[in-house]
Design a protein around this motif. Structure first.
Motif, PDB file in Angstrom:
ATOM      1  N   VAL B 119      48.048  22.816  92.368  1.00 15.46           N
ATOM      2  CA  VAL B 119      47.063  22.440  91.341  1.00 15.46           C
ATOM      3  C   VAL B 119      47.395  21.042  90.810  1.00 15.46           C
ATOM      4  CG1 VAL B 119      46.169  22.956  89.018  1.00 15.46           C
ATOM      5  CG2 VAL B 119      46.610  24.822  90.643  1.00 15.46           C
ATOM      6  N   SER B 120      46.459  20.094  90.955  1.00 15.35           N
ATOM      7  CA  SER B 120      46.694  18.744  90.434  1.00 15.35           C
ATOM      8  C   SER B 120      46.544  18.721  88.923  1.00 15.35           C
ATOM      9  CB  SER B 120      45.703  17.743  91.028  1.00 15.35           C
ATOM     10  OG  SER B 120      45.613  17.889  92.410  1.00 15.35           O
ATOM     11  N   CYS B 147      37.584  12.841  86.725  1.00 17.31           N
ATOM     12  CA  CYS B 147      38.006  13.693  87.842  1.00 17.31           C
ATOM     13  C   CYS B 147      37.634  13.061  89.170  1.00 17.31           C
ATOM     14  CB  CYS B 147      37.318  15.052  87.762  1.00 17.31           C
ATOM     15  SG  CYS B 147      37.904  16.053  86.401  1.00 17.31           S
ATOM     16  N   ASP B 148      38.457  13.307  90.198  1.00 11.39           N
ATOM     17  CA  ASP B 148      38.057  12.923  91.545  1.00 11.39           C
ATOM     18  C   ASP B 148      37.580  14.178  92.288  1.00 11.39           C
ATOM     19  OD1 ASP B 148      40.345  14.295  92.362  1.00 11.39           O
ATOM     20  OD2 ASP B 148      41.506  12.481  92.669  1.00 11.39           O
ATOM     21  N   ALA B 149      37.159  13.986  93.524  1.00  7.61           N
ATOM     22  CA  ALA B 149      36.576  15.088  94.290  1.00  7.61           C
ATOM     23  C   ALA B 149      37.581  16.224  94.501  1.00  7.61           C
ATOM     24  CB  ALA B 149      36.061  14.568  95.626  1.00  7.61           C
ATOM     25  N   LYS B 150      38.841  15.859  94.714  1.00 10.56           N
ATOM     26  CA  LYS B 150      39.875  16.870  94.941  1.00 10.56           C
ATOM     27  C   LYS B 150      40.035  17.753  93.695  1.00 10.56           C
ATOM     28  CE  LYS B 150      44.632  17.295  96.602  1.00 10.56           C
ATOM     29  NZ  LYS B 150      45.637  17.213  95.531  1.00 10.56           N
ATOM     30  N   LYS B 185      21.549  15.087  96.671  1.00 11.89           N
ATOM     31  CA  LYS B 185      21.708  14.741  95.255  1.00 11.89           C
ATOM     32  C   LYS B 185      23.188  14.644  94.897  1.00 11.89           C
ATOM     33  CE  LYS B 185      17.330  14.832  93.974  1.00 11.89           C
ATOM     34  NZ  LYS B 185      16.632  13.804  93.220  1.00 11.89           N
ATOM     35  N   GLY B 186      23.476  13.947  93.819  1.00 12.05           N
ATOM     36  CA  GLY B 186      24.847  13.857  93.336  1.00 12.05           C
ATOM     37  C   GLY B 186      25.266  12.429  93.087  1.00 12.05           C
ATOM     38  N   ASN B 187      26.396  12.264  92.400  1.00 18.03           N
ATOM     39  CA  ASN B 187      26.971  10.926  92.283  1.00 18.03           C
ATOM     40  C   ASN B 187      28.064  10.800  93.358  1.00 18.03           C
ATOM     41  OD1 ASN B 187      29.262  12.203  91.237  1.00 18.03           O
ATOM     42  ND2 ASN B 187      28.728  11.769  89.116  1.00 18.03           N
ATOM     43  N   GLU B 188      28.724   9.663  93.411  1.00 20.74           N
ATOM     44  CA  GLU B 188      29.694   9.430  94.494  1.00 20.74           C
ATOM     45  C   GLU B 188      30.734  10.539  94.578  1.00 20.74           C
ATOM     46  OE1 GLU B 188      31.453   5.524  94.263  1.00 20.74           O
ATOM     47  OE2 GLU B 188      29.474   4.599  94.074  1.00 20.74           O
ATOM     48  N   ILE B 189      31.239  10.931  93.394  1.00 22.48           N
ATOM     49  CA  ILE B 189      32.331  11.919  93.372  1.00 22.48           C
ATOM     50  C   ILE B 189      31.837  13.309  93.755  1.00 22.48           C
ATOM     51  CG2 ILE B 189      33.932  13.109  91.819  1.00 22.48           C
ATOM     52  CD1 ILE B 189      34.267  10.303  90.439  1.00 22.48           C
TER      53      ILE B 189
END
Lengths: 332, 332
Positions: B119-120, B147-150, B185-189
């Motif tokens: 868990v990050s 937050c990032d994607a991970k 749909k969505g943003n980059e992350i």
């Protein structure tokens, strides 16, 4: 005399509610004429004889459907939305209203009409209801999914000028949507935007999701990804509460008295919560007023969208946005 | 016999509602004992004689207030929240409940109890009501602003395991909060997270803000910035609708019949919309159950938060999260 161009075919329900809304608007407001873009055969029978002088029909039959891509729309030069926007570009109309494909409307407006000098990206603004009989202008609610701090700064300026020029508010307060009111709150981008916004008058700092519906400020700024989630969340909660109340009413023993009462309450509630009542959402940052109405707009919503277009076209919105942005570009 | 540690002093209303909630929980559930951390002089008189054997008091008087900083909390080793979390770290308690400073609880839990392997970042999860008598688990609602994607991927796994192990749902569906349902749909992350999540079973794709309240999926994943805005927006809309209805009722001629009816409807509505009814929000991703209750929790909310702590402590939540994350770490 103002001239309003209207995409008469783009909505989910075809030309009927759009023409009805246009007719109501023309009856109640005698300061404008309209150019309805669409199939002459379908539109003509909908126009009453006494308005024939005030509605010009620009005939075309191609309609961009909701399932078409926005980029596709740029090539279909015979479509109703393309032609409606072209009327504004060519100076034949002062503003445009469309209930059609909103992505196509945005792309066409940005590329054909063009951005106001100093605007990096146009933004869609929408009015949200509060319990205090006033509204909160929220932007961006969908045009820009990934935004940097400069974009948010420009949205704040555009929103503030719109609130002054079109909503006629004195010194409108602007808030930055964040995860808490304290200055220390925010993500990387909103913190940077906070610093930039600290320079402008009537910046109220960070605001929370609940502030939108309390009317704490007049304008709330966020990126289009979050703006969409905020809008859909608000709709979802209103819808859920409506369902819960209705279920409970059915269970209630005094449901007859209740039903009479609730009909009245619900009607009132619907007026305030239903976004259709506010007409359309202005696309701010392009060189002429573009009002994007919901695909499911009824005639009332179209009528209100037309009034918004008239109000914007009668104001100095576009030149005021340009001037205000220039002011801060020099200061930076 | 499970042992639950509780910060008995941290809430906005002092020890009274917390001890009352604890007492109710102990009376209705005989499978656990409690360690109440706080001022012995204040706490002792609140404990009825027949429960004296099941509530141990760990005496300390320092309380982290809502205005203290979370980092400050790490140094104040005699504070109620520090000592309550230390009980779990030392194995003297199986889970901890706190209605105190939530930032302090999160920081202390993460640093003193430690993160589950893989868990990050731990995330706060909360249950949102739907019209269908079920709930939607939303995470993160505040712990992680950027937050990032991970991170989002891990939140999805943790939420899914919690829904299985603690909420007892079979094959819970997970959705990614976005600005539309379509994959495009969505943003980059979120787009990057979408690709990562496509590997896990029961991923339902993108969901919208309204889906949270429709119960389209069991778990909704977003970053903590957006999660906070979603929560506050929902509260704001519910509050505004309540105010509008009340105003309209006062105006109504048949307000007497209405008042009787509405009392019932409102009571029912409050149960479903009031987050206090759901108890606290679990902090997922730390090595032992940590339940963060609202500072304004009443005794009912505390009682429910304690039940959540018991349910989590009776499950294999932490080892299941570790295993599930390991599974995808190998596959990647």
């Amino acid at each position: 005399m103002l001239r309003i161009a209207i995409d008469a075919m783009g909505g989910d329900f075809g030309p009927q509610p759009i023409m009805e809304g246009l007719i109501s608007a023309l009856r109640h407001n005698t300061t404008f004429t309209a150019i309805a873009v669409g199939d002459e055969k379908e539109l003509k029978p909908l126009i009453p004889p006494y308005l024939i002088d005030r509605i010009e029909i620009l005939h075309t039959t191609d309609v961009i459907s909701m399932t078409d891509s926005a980029t596709d729309a740029l090539k279909r030069k015979e479509s109703t939305i393309f032609k409606a926007i072209e009327l504004v570009k060519e100076g034949k109309a002062d503003a445009v209203v469309s209930a059609g494909h909103s992505g196509a409307s945005m792309s066409l407006a940005t590329l054909r009409i063009g951005r106001i000098k100093g605007v990096s990206r146009p933004a869609i603004a929408t009015l949200m209801p509060t319990s205090e009989n006033q509204n909160t202008l929220v932007l961006d609610v969908g045009a820009n999914v990934d935004c940097d701090a400069k974009n948010l700064f420009e949205f704040a300026i555009m929103g503030q000028v719109y609130a002054q020029d079109v909503l006629q508010l004195d010194e409108p307060l602007v808030g930055l949507l964040s995860n808490g009111e304290e200055e220390s709150k925010g993500n990387e981008i909103t913190k940077e935007a906070f610093t930039m916004l600290s320079k402008i008058p009537n910046f109220a700092g960070n605001v929370e999701g609940s502030d939108v519906f309390k009317g704490t400020v007049d304008v709330v700024v966020c990126d289009g990804f979050i703006g969409n989630i905020l809008l859909k969340t608000a709709e979802g909660v209103a819808d859920t509460i409506g369902k819960i109340i209705k279920k409970d009413l059915k269970r209630s023993l005094i449901s007859i008295a209740g039903a009479v009462l609730m009909r009245k309450v619900f009607k009132n509630l619907k007026v305030r919560v239903d976004y259709a009542e506010y007409g359309g959402a202005p696309l701010l940052g392009v060189k002429a007023p573009v009002i994007i109405a919901h695909g499911k707009s009824n005639n009332k919503a179209i009528q209100n969208a037309i009034y918004q277009a008239i109000n914007a076209a009668s104001s100095n919105l576009d030149s005021d946005i340009e001037e205000r942005l220039k002011l801060y570009a020099i200061e930076k």
